[in-house]
Design an enzyme around this catalytic site. Structure first.
Site, short mmCIF file in Angstrom:
data_model
loop_
_atom_site.label_atom_id
_atom_site.label_comp_id
_atom_site.label_asym_id
_atom_site.label_seq_id
_atom_site.Cartn_x
_atom_site.Cartn_y
_atom_site.Cartn_z
N GLN A 49 57.93 76.53 33.01
CA GLN A 49 58.87 77.37 32.27
C GLN A 49 58.82 77.20 30.74
O GLN A 49 59.78 77.54 30.06
CB GLN A 49 60.29 77.08 32.79
CG GLN A 49 60.41 77.36 34.29
CD GLN A 49 61.61 76.68 34.90
OE1 GLN A 49 61.48 75.58 35.42
NE2 GLN A 49 62.76 77.31 34.82
N ASP A 81 58.67 64.15 29.22
CA ASP A 81 57.32 64.05 28.66
C ASP A 81 57.36 64.10 27.13
O ASP A 81 56.60 63.43 26.45
CB ASP A 81 56.43 65.22 29.11
CG ASP A 81 56.48 65.54 30.59
OD1 ASP A 81 57.46 65.15 31.24
OD2 ASP A 81 55.57 66.22 31.07
N GLU A 86 58.62 60.53 41.65
CA GLU A 86 59.42 61.57 42.31
C GLU A 86 59.26 61.60 43.84
O GLU A 86 59.91 62.40 44.50
CB GLU A 86 59.07 62.94 41.70
CG GLU A 86 59.60 63.05 40.28
CD GLU A 86 59.09 64.26 39.54
OE1 GLU A 86 58.20 64.95 40.06
OE2 GLU A 86 59.58 64.48 38.42
N LYS A 117 54.13 58.28 43.31
CA LYS A 117 53.52 59.37 42.54
C LYS A 117 53.10 58.83 41.18
O LYS A 117 52.00 59.05 40.70
CB LYS A 117 54.53 60.50 42.37
CG LYS A 117 53.98 61.70 41.64
CD LYS A 117 54.98 62.83 41.56
CE LYS A 117 54.35 64.06 40.93
NZ LYS A 117 55.33 65.09 40.60
N GLN A 118 54.00 58.15 40.54
CA GLN A 118 53.73 57.43 39.29
C GLN A 118 54.65 56.22 39.33
O GLN A 118 55.74 56.31 39.89
CB GLN A 118 53.98 58.31 38.06
CG GLN A 118 55.38 58.86 37.94
CD GLN A 118 55.42 60.25 37.33
OE1 GLN A 118 55.16 61.23 37.99
NE2 GLN A 118 55.75 60.34 36.07
C1 BGC Z 1 56.06 64.70 36.90
C2 BGC Z 1 57.19 64.54 35.93
C3 BGC Z 1 56.91 65.40 34.72
C4 BGC Z 1 56.69 66.84 35.14
C5 BGC Z 1 56.30 67.71 33.96
C6 BGC Z 1 55.90 66.16 37.25
O1 BGC Z 1 54.81 66.31 38.10
O2 BGC Z 1 56.30 63.94 38.04
O3 BGC Z 1 57.30 63.18 35.54
O4 BGC Z 1 57.97 65.31 33.83
O5 BGC Z 1 55.65 66.88 36.07
O6 BGC Z 1 55.13 67.24 33.38
#
Ligand code: BGC
Length: 768
Positions: A333, A339, A480, A595-596
């Site tokens: 969007q 980020d 996430e 995921k991270q």
């Molecule tokens: C990530 C988020 C990130 C978002 C936008 C997602 O895939 O897990 O940490 O803020 O993407 O980049």
């Protein structure tokens, strides 16, 4: 496909593609794009249409398409649209025989170039050469020079104008299209569905070599075009220049009038003059922002590519957000996520503080939206939007992914449980302040944000009487895949940090500016007593500590009890490769696969953890991380540097810096959502890896520090920093380190090199 083998560079300032790959339209359209932070124009070809992912995304045009719940930036009609026909056959890379194909992105000058020789099956042919740029001196303007040479006698026809049939992810954004022709210019005036924003796209052309014999204007319901005809002899060339201006009513009062003036003026100046000014502006950007890497041409061009992409995604003309995919498409969007503060802001804080200031001021400007979000969810203060556009209201929908097995929508809670976004905003403000010493910003804007975030945190924590501590429950950390967790390490540590910064601002103002403090307290609607709440929570908030034996910090309560499996083994459980791995039923939910990694993210951003803790946590979390987010490799590189895993750090640098250019790891689709485009955070992360990781740069209260470890694959790096109001030139080699303070500086700065401290006066240099 991995694009690595299809690209080359000759000067370390450009990306060159010599073979066209029709399977890579999404990726190459993003990689070769041009832009200026106001608009992003994809690196597609002039004859292409919506199906080929042509896009010109313009910031500050958030709008919900007809029937859509999603507010996204508009993709505006393509003012550079140009089709060339040779004896009625369309010149296109999809058809005919292409030789001497060349598509290039000139990073130094922000230019997109294409050359090719085309022949149809009947041997009709043409030599084509096109160059274009999104002006860095007037952000509304696109300019193009289009030239073709006949390869045999024949009729050559051009159709050039504005194509209004655009690619739009969530549907039609324009409720009206009004095409017009006036004073030899073509224009389209548009009105958006939801916001009634008026957008103008105006174009004009001028011939530089040869002129058409026939010329006709065609107006369609969504476009306007010039049909131009030439009878050419073999070897004859036609060249024209085109200037396009794109304006909208959220920025200017009379979009059409201004766009027409800008096009007329642009044509008067001419392509070469516009290009010269544009190049000068890029020169001054690179003069401050370039990082020179000695001894590794590939790393050099990758670094410049990422700085380029991060920069063209950044609106520098206004206080507007950096989108997670920049302006490369409508994905995410066009809005800011965390980020912005954690990946993109640092580069600006230490090179272009005026840009950093725009970005942190944007968070002040969007306080009302953040306060509305908090209020809607039953909290006080400011809960910043997970996905933040112009107003700061939450743009992220309740339903984002789809369960590809059942077709049902998944309710993710990114928008309401990912509360770390508010402390992340504080992190950004502090980063900016520490780098710039801009106390005035804190007084005018920063302190209010810090207080509102502190109030939000006060209303969000829970006091556990039995444990005599504050906790945070029902969270979603950066990882996430695990929703609805308690005491996420990253979030809890950041909460303490954010409260401490609010206390710092309070105390400093109480001492220096008590009247201003009172004004802000009145604005926020709190008493001095609030400071006690902040400090009580900061003191008593539960921080998951390293395990006494293993030194590993548990990512959230109960994480260690989850199934311990590695990502590759887990992947085998997928029924469909497009499945979403996270909440509520994804394959990662009941496992330790991330995921991270939140703890890695924490260790990357903050100091104060021992070498033992850094190493133990890196070694624990790294094998369990799937890197489903493009944000993940760069923090791994940063922590690998701190944990002295130098080879790993370099591997992750290469991963972060090639995500888009080589398209090695990112899927365009995930959980049923299109997620293509430039990964802007990864691009910003590359700067952090080199400067903060490899050069070991750190800002301290009393100066700056370096503890470099140059990768084996490099000889050295040179770069500039502008920090604490001092411009510095730095060169780092394996066995030497050099810093020079610019003559223009007005103050000295303390440099700490592995414990040795030197105070550097303006004009002086030091070698370690
Ligand atoms: C990530 C988020 C990130 C978002 C936008 C997602 O895939 O897990 O940490 O803020 O993407 O980049």
């Amino acid at each position: 496909m991995n694009l690595e083998n299809n690209l080359r560079t000759t000067t370390q300032w450009e990306i060159i593609e010599n073979t066209f790959d029709p399977d890579q339209l999404v990726t190459t359209g993003s990689n070769f794009m041009i832009g200026n932070g106001y608009m992003g124009y994809r690196g597609t070809f002039e004859e292409w249409e919506a199906k080929d992912y042509v896009a010109c995304i313009v910031t500050d045009t958030w709008d919900k398409a007809e029937g859509s719940q999603w507010s996204e930036l508009c993709n505006v009609p393509n003012g550079l649209f140009t089709q060339l026909f040779v004896n009625d056959k369309l010149v296109t890379v999809f058809d005919g025989e292409i030789t001497d194909y060349y598509r290039a992105l000139d990073l130094r000058n922000g230019l997109n170039q294409r050359k090719m020789r085309w022949r149809s099956s009947e041997e009709d042919g043409v030599q084509l050469e096109v160059e274009k740029f999104a002006s860095k001196t007037n952000h509304h303007v696109l300019a193009m020079r289009y030239s073709f040479t006949a390869l045999q006698d024949g009729t050559y026809r051009l159709n050039t104008g504005i194509d209004g049939k655009v690619w739009s992810i969530k549907g039609e954004h324009f409720k009206s299209y009004t095409p017009f022709e006036e004073d030899s210019l073509l224009g389209l005036s548009l009105k958006t569905y939801e916001q009634d924003t008026e957008i103008a796209v105006v174009e004009g052309i001028a011939f530089l070599e040869n002129t058409p014999e026939k010329s006709e204007i065609t107006i369609t319901d969504k476009g306007c075009f010039r049909e131009l005809e030439f009878t050419l002899k073999k070897g004859e060339t036609v060249t024209f220049q085109k200037v396009v201006s794109i304006t909208h009513s959220n920025e200017v009062q009379h979009p059409i009038k201004l766009a027409k003036e800008e096009v007329s003026q642009g044509l008067q100046y001419g392509y070469d003059t516009l290009k010269k000014e544009h190049q000068q502006s890029w020169d001054s950007f690179w003069d401050r922002s370039d990082i020179q890497i000695q001894g590794n041409p590939e790393a050099q061009v990758l670094t410049r590519f990422n700085i380029y992409q991060a920069f063209i995604a950044t609106p520098t003309h206004a206080n507007l957000p950096i989108g997670a995919r920049g302006l490369s498409c409508q994905v995410y969007q066009g809005a800011a996520f965390w980020d912005q503060e954690t990946y993109n802001l640092p580069m600006y804080c230490y090179t272009h503080p005026e840009i950093a200031k725009n970005l942190v001021t944007y968070r002040f400007d969007t306080l009302p939206g953040a306060k509305r979000k908090a209020q809607n969810l039953g909290y006080y203060g400011a809960f910043y939007a997970w996905t933040s556009g112009k107003t700061g209201d939450e743009l992220f929908p309740d339903y984002f992914f789809t369960d590809v097995l059942t077709g049902r929508k998944i309710r993710n809670h990114f928008n309401c449980w990912q509360i770390h976004i508010s402390p992340d905003v504080v992190y950004g403000i502090w980063l900016y302040y520490e780098a710039s010493l801009d106390w005035d910003f804190i007084l005018k804007h920063g302190a209010e944000v810090l207080f509102e975030v502190a109030q939000f945190l006060v209303s969000r924590v829970h006091f556990k009487k039995d444990k005599d501590r504050f906790e945070l429950i029902r969270l979603l950390g950066p990882d996430e895949y695990h929703e609805n967790v308690d005491n996420d390490a990253y979030t809890n540590y950041l909460t303490k940090y954010a409260l401490e910064k609010a206390i710092w601002a309070f105390d400093t103002m109480k001492e220096k500016e008590p009247n201003r403090l009172q004004e802000i307290l009145n604005t926020v609607g709190i008493e001095e007593q609030a400071r006690n709440d902040w400090s009580e929570i900061a003191e008593l908030i539960y921080l998951p500590k390293p395990d006494p034996k293993t030194r590993v910090i548990e990512q959230f309560d109960g994480y260690f009890t989850l199934e311990d499996i590695r990502p590759d083994a887990l992947r085998k459980r997928l029924i469909d490769p497009g499945e979403y791995w996270g909440w509520p039923n994804g394959i990662a939910v009941n496992t330790q696969v991330l995921k991270q990694a939140d703890v890695i993210q924490l260790l990357a951003l903050f100091d104060g953890f021992s070498d033992e803790v850094l190493t133990a946590n890196y070694e624990y979390y790294e094998p369990r991380t799937e890197h489903g987010s493009s944000l993940s490799p760069s923090v791994h590189a940063l922590v690998a540097c701190k944990a002295n895993h130098h080879e790993e750090a370099y591997r992750y640098f290469m991963e972060a810096s090639t995500i888009d250019l080589y398209n090695a790891s990112k899927k365009v689709m995930s959980g049923g959502s299109f997620l293509g485009g430039i990964h802007t955070a990864a691009a910003g992360g590359v700067w952090r890896i080199i400067i903060e990781g490899f050069a070991g740069f750190k800002v301290k209260t009393d100066g700056i520090a370096f503890d470099p470890a140059i990768p084996d694959a490099w000889e050295g790096i040179s770069f500039k920093l502008f920090v604490k109001q001092c411009l510095l030139e730095i060169s780092v080699y394996k066995d030497s380190f050099h810093v020079k303070s610019d003559r223009s500086n007005t103050d000295s700065i303390t440099i700490d090199f592995r414990g040795q401290q030197v105070s550097l006066v303006p004009g002086a240099a030091v070698d370690f």
